[in-house]
Enzyme design. Structure first.
Site, PDB file in Angstrom:
ATOM      1  N   LYS A   1       0.838  -1.205   0.000  1.00 26.09           N
ATOM      2  CA  LYS A   1       0.000   0.000   0.000  1.00 26.09           C
ATOM      3  C   LYS A   1       0.871   1.253   0.000  1.00 26.09           C
ATOM      4  O   LYS A   1       0.756   2.123   0.885  1.00 26.09           O
ATOM      5  CB  LYS A   1      -0.942  -0.027   1.205  1.00 26.09           C
ATOM      6  CG  LYS A   1      -1.916  -1.204   1.137  1.00 26.09           C
ATOM      7  CD  LYS A   1      -2.858  -1.288   2.322  1.00 26.09           C
ATOM      8  CE  LYS A   1      -3.761  -2.518   2.181  1.00 26.09           C
ATOM      9  NZ  LYS A   1      -4.654  -2.728   3.336  1.00 26.09           N
TER      10      LYS A   1
ATOM     11  N   LYS B   1      -4.289 -15.332  -1.523  1.00 23.80           N
ATOM     12  CA  LYS B   1      -5.433 -14.771  -0.812  1.00 23.80           C
ATOM     13  C   LYS B   1      -6.696 -15.555  -1.147  1.00 23.80           C
ATOM     14  O   LYS B   1      -6.671 -16.484  -1.966  1.00 23.80           O
ATOM     15  CB  LYS B   1      -5.598 -13.297  -1.202  1.00 23.80           C
ATOM     16  CG  LYS B   1      -4.376 -12.461  -0.850  1.00 23.80           C
ATOM     17  CD  LYS B   1      -4.677 -10.983  -1.011  1.00 23.80           C
ATOM     18  CE  LYS B   1      -3.419 -10.178  -0.706  1.00 23.80           C
ATOM     19  NZ  LYS B   1      -3.649  -8.742  -0.892  1.00 23.80           N
TER      20      LYS B   1
ATOM     21  N   GLU C   1      -2.994 -16.429   3.126  1.00 24.35           N
ATOM     22  CA  GLU C   1      -3.823 -15.593   4.000  1.00 24.35           C
ATOM     23  C   GLU C   1      -4.950 -16.453   4.553  1.00 24.35           C
ATOM     24  O   GLU C   1      -5.684 -17.090   3.798  1.00 24.35           O
ATOM     25  CB  GLU C   1      -4.395 -14.427   3.182  1.00 24.35           C
ATOM     26  CG  GLU C   1      -5.299 -13.523   3.986  1.00 24.35           C
ATOM     27  CD  GLU C   1      -5.840 -12.354   3.152  1.00 24.35           C
ATOM     28  OE1 GLU C   1      -5.091 -11.818   2.315  1.00 24.35           O
ATOM     29  OE2 GLU C   1      -7.024 -12.020   3.325  1.00 24.35           O
TER      30      GLU C   1
ATOM     31  N   ASP D   1      -5.318 -12.804   9.099  1.00 20.38           N
ATOM     32  CA  ASP D   1      -6.016 -11.586   8.731  1.00 20.38           C
ATOM     33  C   ASP D   1      -7.029 -11.151   9.776  1.00 20.38           C
ATOM     34  O   ASP D   1      -7.982 -11.877  10.068  1.00 20.38           O
ATOM     35  CB  ASP D   1      -6.719 -11.799   7.388  1.00 20.38           C
ATOM     36  CG  ASP D   1      -7.222 -10.485   6.820  1.00 20.38           C
ATOM     37  OD1 ASP D   1      -6.559  -9.455   7.047  1.00 20.38           O
ATOM     38  OD2 ASP D   1      -8.268 -10.495   6.148  1.00 20.38           O
TER      39      ASP D   1
END
Lengths: 280, 280, 280, 280, 280, 280
Positions: free
Chosen positions: B132, B164, B193, B214
């Site tokens: 990010k 993911k 994840e 997560d």
């Protein structure tokens, strides 16, 4: 109207993230898999950058379909559907991060701008940005400021003249600086940064078009505005925040410029929720 | 060791700001004028990006002398002298904004990272960044995380495998996804994840090297860590902030990754004070 | 102060001319051969572009020594020595054509500008360029106009507002167009192109900063100037030549803009005379 | 057949003119406005560059429709309709200047070439260009020469061998230079520049394929041509103009090369007349 | 004389290998460590590309010292010291692979060329390359052919005319094709590919400058050479190898062109032996 | 999914070959001519690069139709039709060479890889490539290895850690090097190059994830594999060829890496046969 500069930026940013390939997606997701992704707001704010998101996916695969439900400049609440992207799963998964990074950051700028704009509503003041933008993102961030209801100060060093203290010292005084600045052409207005009413008088006498009133409190601003009225526009600047901005605006200045719009807007929370459709 | 990619970025960013010329400086400041600029901290933090500042001026004019008083990664207090730039006044004034924009942003990342690192001191946890980052600034921001005492997660999509939920659905389950991910080569570790302990067991059975846990709270994290111990490394992720990070760290996870390090670090206040020396 | 954009242009232009190598020179001239080249004016004019010539040779071989005897903006007569280039013969022969192409063209622009400037001497009028420049050479040609004693109008579409007839129609009238143009920011002046005194009044009422008086003869110009005095600056434009310029200037306009400065300046004759020194 | 190099050049030239946006158009012209623009000749000449104009608008917006009424190489008279561009008004207004700058300049080259070609009609002489082209525009200008009825000399330094006096000195004589030039490969013809009949004999004996006869008058040219007949082709060069070219051509030379075709062709007057259609 | 194109290629190739950083070296090797690397031949051959190696290290760090012991074009035996690189260890380790990849490949081309050149010694034949080069490496590979004693055929499609069967069909016969090819300019020789003596006669009658004799055996070649003597040069091509080349050469052709020089030269073994000097 | 990096490479490679235009084709082949080209294998092998060929023609002219009869990774025999390209003749002739250069080279890599893969069939060994790729072609060559049935080692220096002898010396031993390598992040596996069983033990104790067993014969390899089993993966490397590879594979190593896959694969013979259709 295509924005060729944006495409080149997006290519570079995709290359930065994708490197020599999205290994996870390319290995785990069949080429035939399809998916639908829904961009949804998790907080409130003002949208900006939705077209960047569209272009990210278009660059990765023209077969991706992107539908925006909001336009840049429109407000959203938690849960508002922002856009839907659908088609081949691989490019959608690969482009997820960059599209989110852009929409979240640009919407943050638009949203923060809107808060300042709302704070000065009915005062007639215009909120301006500065050159304190993220390197490489200036065009997008300045557009986000407009989406938020603000206006743009000069884009860079070549489309506006802003005489600061060092220019004044180097030129040998305010009058000399303004005269030198005028010498080139008639197209660019000349704004002078002043700290005191004395400097302000000097700048007005020199024929400045505008005055950047640096770090003045409401009372001093009011005096400055009164002196400048009809002779130059006025811009308050320096350490403005949401608590102080209204008092400054009520001084009667024309503009308030705020670096924080672009240098300190924390990312807005917009997510991308997937529905995976593996082709059989 | 020269960083050729950085030079090209800086050129582009200078072009963005300078356009076809710094009209104010070129008209108001004589070519012979010289000045000294002092970068000084106005708040506290950790420095990053000082070499970018040096390069900005070097690109504008090799005659500018730049002396850093702190190295990247070193802490500063309000008033700490950070660097001095001296020489011909024009390139120094022209480069002021870009050099500040870079140092302020990168130091913000380093400083925020340091706060998280300090918050988990003595727990053995390593603070990680994410993808990010600001488009176009990833390399610099990831370096800033290291300057702040954090470590880097994968740089982009090609130097690490992170499976993911969508990859899992598309591949037809965790086991199938891990196997597919392994099929390419042996160089990249495979992280999965997981949201639940059930998924965690599945991922461990599938031979995942690491687990991204997560949005788990401290208690659930503790259980997850116990199950994974000796079989895979563990990374906590999702909505971590300075208030919650210590409790998460005490769960025994190996890593905590935090998107805010790079997407929400407000600019650190570092200024540049000039002393103008007009040549006679 | 280095001009990074120029270097990239010169690289491209060298590549255009040199292709995959100067086969004649590389085969016929020994690597050890040295030479001296003297740039000499064969006609009269004003110099521009001498630094481009310097950079052409520097790019080909840093060992080449380049000494300019005149600076950009200085006049020359037939026979005036302009510059001397010396050192290894190969890069000097390879760079000859590009350096001459640049100096001849840019000096042509400077020289033609000077003739117009001289033609309006003592009238107080400023000679301006336009956007009718050679694609890719705008920055250099606009600098050449300054070397010739002229001033620059806006550089491009983003650093000045010039409202023409089509903008007026699309906006729904002069007043609406000026208001729309103002809406963005305060940094850019607003100039309106007018063909008649009626339009001129309308533009003045709308608050235009400047007026482009299109294709008006001296008498009409004089009326226009009288009406605009103290309210907006005036610029005469359209079909100006060396025969007509003085009469236009005497109308009292502030500026006269001339496309021919950059689109129709025939190359100035400057040659490069060699003295070859084959090393033994 | 797409010309990928051209697209990149046009992008760069658009960026030069548009900067960070056409502020006048973007503020004054509604996004929904449409217009029709008609390119019309105001003088006489030969067209070149019409495809560049088409591409300028296509790059700005693929929705723009461009219809050429003449092809490159076709003659026009004052009033001849050249092309029509229609569609969304913003990209058409934004692209107006660059498209005109290109068509006017390239048509100027084609038109001047045609005048020289006509001047030597029935003599069998071929008019050639030189490397005295505008930096960055060589490919387009060389195409314009062909549109005007001329032919191209070598494109650059790597696709032809032209031995000049300095190469001869450095190589140690004409024979040595020709031999050295031949040593590389068989694909490139070897042309030698000669000033006297003595040099001409030497070059013929050395086996030159062609002779550049520099600055010779008609009588000397005639002698040179007689000596060279059957042994090498001949090219007259140096200070050729429309007054002198026919006498030179009647000497029997094969080629006459003229730098002025590309370095001194004043822009041809082609205008763009708009009809604005504001959508309701 | 600097080769600006090469620098840009090397930057791109370094970026390809280095990605966002040489993690192994940056973590394991202290910034202060120094080393000496010795390039040494492990097999026999002819050197090419040593200057590329020098530039690789210069780009990574100007502080690296590079000394070549052999020049391009010089032969080496197993054990011959080729070059020494010394200085800071990090850039030297980072640049090792690219420098070796270049020197090994280019020396392979030079070495294979030399073997063909030696195989036809005393026959007067010149060995030529083709356009069957590695995409992106043509300039370097063509230089390697020269280092090996060969000559270059045309560099690309714009610096030589080679009429093949499809051009002939499209043009409507050999005569028409040659005439069309001549129509443009005089600078480029016209070579025609022929398969039979009938075509050869046709090409000679059409005035071809050279003949590419495609896939002819020694006897047919001999006949072709006899027919062409004094009228056009001859080039044998097609499936030439070290076993067949001498017989072809003895046919009297002027040139033999060999695609394998650049498309099938296996890398030459040159190693880089390090001596690490950790600073204390 | 579009591969934007590839397009830019192809543009550059086309520019390298085409220069300022394919003069032979442009002069000899009418713009209206059409043709069909058939890519046909002349030898046996495995296809790679067919999409590059498609893109070459698409870049030159979107009107060209390209139909692949085989996909990358599929085997072919002499005579197998590979692809058909049809449409306007000019772009097809101009693109012939680059498309063939790419397909031949990449298929050579795939084909050689397949031979190694077949040679170790049923041993469970995976064939790996190295960084000994052609500068600028790494992505395509690594894809070709996968098409041939091999797997990729790390792409470059930033997506894998491979500790070699010099890193070990600089770091002060294997244990220190592994620890330093681990310090950055958890995403990259750590492989250590070892020459002896002693080093192997040391690397295992240091916690290496994998071992590069350099230049070990089958017997030593077997010992090494036994020691490493369950603790680290093993990769044999160094001087592997088709004769030796099976014996090495039978030692039980997990991977065998082979530089020759990419540095010494001679071009595979695939031709392009034309059928010219001149439009009437």
């Amino acid at each position: 109207m295509s924005d060729f500069g944006l495409i080149e930026d997006l290519r570079r940013w995709l290359a930065e993230d994708v490197g020599w390939g999205d290994v996870t997606t390319n290995r785990c997701v069949p080429e035939s898999a399809r998916c639908v992704g829904r961009f949804a707001a998790r907080g409130a704010g003002v949208l900006s950058g939705i077209d960047c998101a569209r272009q990210v996916f278009a660059l990765l695969d023209p077969a991706v379909v992107f539908e925006a439900h909001l336009a840049d400049g429109e407000p959203f609440e938690p849960g508002t559907p922002v856009a839907t992207v659908s088609g081949p799963a691989r490019p959608i998964l690969t482009g997820e991060r960059l599209s989110l990074n852009l929409v979240q950051r640009l919407s943050a700028v638009a949203s923060l701008t809107r808060r300042f704009v709302d704070a000065v509503s009915d005062t007639g003041v215009t909120i301006l940005d500065t050159r304190k933008t993220t390197p490489g993102l200036r065009r997008l961030e300045k557009a986000a400021v407009v989406h938020g209801g603000g206006c743009n100060h000069r884009f860079g060093l070549s489309d506006g003249i802003l005489i600061k203290d060092n220019h004044i010292i180097a030129a040998g005084g305010i009058a000399a600086a303004v005269e030198a600045a005028r010498s080139g052409n008639a197209m660019l207005r000349v704004e002078v940064e002043v700290d005191t009413l004395g400097q302000l008088e000097e700048a007005l006498d020199a024929g400045a078009d505008g005055l950047l009133l640096d770090n003045m409190g409401p009372d001093l601003l009011r005096e400055a505005v009164a002196l400048a009225r009809g002779r130059a526009w006025t811009e308050a600047s320096g350490g403005v925040n949401l608590t102080t901005v209204r008092a400054l605006a009520e001084s009667g200045v024309d503009y308030i410029s705020i670096g924080a719009l672009t240098h300190s807007a924390a990312a807005v929370d917009i997510g991308l929720d997937f529905e995976m459709q593996t082709s059989k």
